[in-house]
Design an enzyme around this catalytic site. Structure first.
Site, PDB file in Angstrom:
ATOM      1  N   HIS A  97       0.156   4.424  -0.685  1.00 11.15           N
ATOM      2  CA  HIS A  97      -0.394   5.603  -0.007  1.00 11.15           C
ATOM      3  C   HIS A  97      -0.327   5.414   1.504  1.00 11.15           C
ATOM      4  O   HIS A  97      -0.110   6.369   2.252  1.00 11.15           O
ATOM      5  CB  HIS A  97      -1.824   5.878  -0.487  1.00 11.15           C
ATOM      6  CG  HIS A  97      -2.903   5.286   0.361  1.00 11.15           C
ATOM      7  ND1 HIS A  97      -3.397   4.007   0.155  1.00 11.15           N
ATOM      8  CD2 HIS A  97      -3.580   5.778   1.434  1.00 11.15           C
ATOM      9  CE1 HIS A  97      -4.331   3.744   1.048  1.00 11.15           C
ATOM     10  NE2 HIS A  97      -4.465   4.806   1.836  1.00 11.15           N
TER      11      HIS A  97
ATOM     12  N   CYS B 103       0.857  -1.179   0.000  1.00 10.60           N
ATOM     13  CA  CYS B 103       0.000   0.000   0.000  1.00 10.60           C
ATOM     14  C   CYS B 103       0.892   1.227   0.000  1.00 10.60           C
ATOM     15  O   CYS B 103       1.389   1.639   1.054  1.00 10.60           O
ATOM     16  CB  CYS B 103      -0.928   0.003   1.222  1.00 10.60           C
ATOM     17  SG  CYS B 103      -1.952   1.474   1.317  1.00 10.60           S
TER      18      CYS B 103
ATOM     19  N   ASP C  10      -9.808   3.461  -5.149  1.00  9.94           N
ATOM     20  CA  ASP C  10      -8.733   4.266  -4.585  1.00  9.94           C
ATOM     21  C   ASP C  10      -8.961   5.725  -4.947  1.00  9.94           C
ATOM     22  O   ASP C  10      -9.025   6.080  -6.122  1.00  9.94           O
ATOM     23  CB  ASP C  10      -7.376   3.790  -5.107  1.00  9.94           C
ATOM     24  CG  ASP C  10      -6.214   4.261  -4.248  1.00  9.94           C
ATOM     25  OD1 ASP C  10      -6.269   5.410  -3.771  1.00  9.94           O
ATOM     26  OD2 ASP C  10      -5.261   3.488  -4.063  1.00  9.94           O
TER      27      ASP C  10
ATOM     28  N   GLY D 106      -0.456   4.350  -4.823  1.00  9.02           N
ATOM     29  CA  GLY D 106       1.002   4.355  -4.744  1.00  9.02           C
ATOM     30  C   GLY D 106       1.656   3.149  -5.375  1.00  9.02           C
ATOM     31  O   GLY D 106       2.483   3.271  -6.296  1.00  9.02           O
TER      32      GLY D 106
END
Length: 339
Positions: free
Chosen positions: A104, A102, A264, A269
């Site tokens: 972000h 992940c 998202d 990311g």
């Protein structure tokens, strides 16, 4: 009365709810590494999007489900690192279960670590925050200026292209899908090939297309990762469209549909890392060039390729609140519900 304390951030619009397990008194997670702990919380016979019930998973459900969360919520349990080379580890979670990567979330955790003093940072300069995640060790470098955080750069594990132009039949027509691994497995498709554009109005159709593509690729060999089953299988589907190039490189807008239909809000990311690997293989992203990657909400990440498939993604993360969620033992809703 059960109390769970969290600190919440958003990275380019995507929420990230942080639970520091040790001081919060959360149930310990057996395992010598973050990857082993991730497998533990998923449970025997479970999967990333269908974990087995357990004490810590009940906390995940409590924080992601209504009335305390929502279907778009994301977060992480901060756990011990694999060794002294990292500052801490994290187990990423969402409405359906757990993820191996992940970007972000790593960016939010980097800023949180600096904000809380867990990692020392200068008033002017950079502070690297090393984080062990189920897919490996990543770094969130927090950028500082005049005593405040101005941005954060996420350096991911190496990205690997799995397959190109895989034909997938959908209710929108035949799609040619590219597959890449960037801590998690992503399938990328041009939205226009399905008669769609990347816009808020098109979100219901984009989500349906993403779910169909993910289901169709469930057993495709290119979704298998050499690291084993934990890292294998399509996690997210990236539907993207071209925008005019900038002087520094390509410019794209995307929506990433992950897990079982979650959207998202950021440009994603680790999904940006996957796009970088594919663009580099296409010859569209050379040394010193950047991808300007825009989300369906209009927020932006800037990504670049380094050597050996390593990628960097730069954006911003900001604190949105601190919470003490409680569960009344007489509350019939318990950990909540999802609509």
């Amino acid at each position: 009365m059960i109390t769970v304390r969290t600190v919440d951030y958003h990275t380019a619009g995507e929420p990230f709810r942080i639970v520091d397990c040790a001081p919060s008194g959360m149930p310990p997670v057996p395992g010598d590494t973050v990857a082993e702990r991730c497998a533990t919380v998923i449970g025997p016979g479970g999967s990333g999007t269908a974990p087995r019930r357990g004490a810590l998973d009940d906390v995940r459900r409590l924080l992601v489900q209504e009335p305390r969360g929502h279907a778009g919520m994301y977060g992480g349990f901060v756990v011990p690192a694999d060794d002294d080379g990292a500052h801490f580890g994290v187990l990423f979670w969402h409405k359906d279960g757990y993820s191996t990567a992940c970007g972000h979330g790593a960016m939010a955790l980097g800023v949180w670590a600096v904000d809380t003093g867990r990692v020392a940072a200068p008033d002017d300069g950079d502070a690297p925050v090393r984080i062990d995640v189920p897919s490996g060790r990543v770094t969130a470098t927090v950028h500082r200026g005049a005593g405040r955080t101005t941005g954060v750069t996420f350096r991911n594990v190496p990205a690997l292209v799995g397959a190109r132009k895989v034909p997938v039949a959908t209710s929108f027509g035949l799609a040619e899908v590219d597959i890449a691994h960037a801590g998690a497995c992503y399938a990328a498709v041009r939205a226009r090939d399905l008669g769609l554009d990347v816009s808020r109005a098109a979100l219901p159709a984009l989500v349906r297309a993403g779910q169909e593509i993910r289901a169709a690729l469930a057993t495709h060999p290119a979704t298998w990762h050499p690291g084993g089953p934990l890292l294998s299988g399509v996690y997210g589907v990236i539907l993207h469209e071209e925008l005019p190039d900038t002087p520094f490189g390509p410019h794209q807008r995307n929506v990433t549909v992950f897990a079982d239909g979650q959207i998202d809000r950021s440009p994603c990311g680790s999904g940006t890392s996957a796009r970088l690997a594919l663009l580099a293989e296409d010859g569209r992203l050379g040394p010193g060039e950047d991808l300007l990657h825009e989300s369906v909400t209009g927020t932006v990440f800037t990504g670049r390729m380094l050597e050996g498939g390593v990628t960097e993604v730069t954006g911003t993360a900001h604190r949105t609140g601190e919470h003490a969620f409680v569960v009344d033992p007489h509350d019939a809703l318990g950990t909540g519900f999802l609509l």
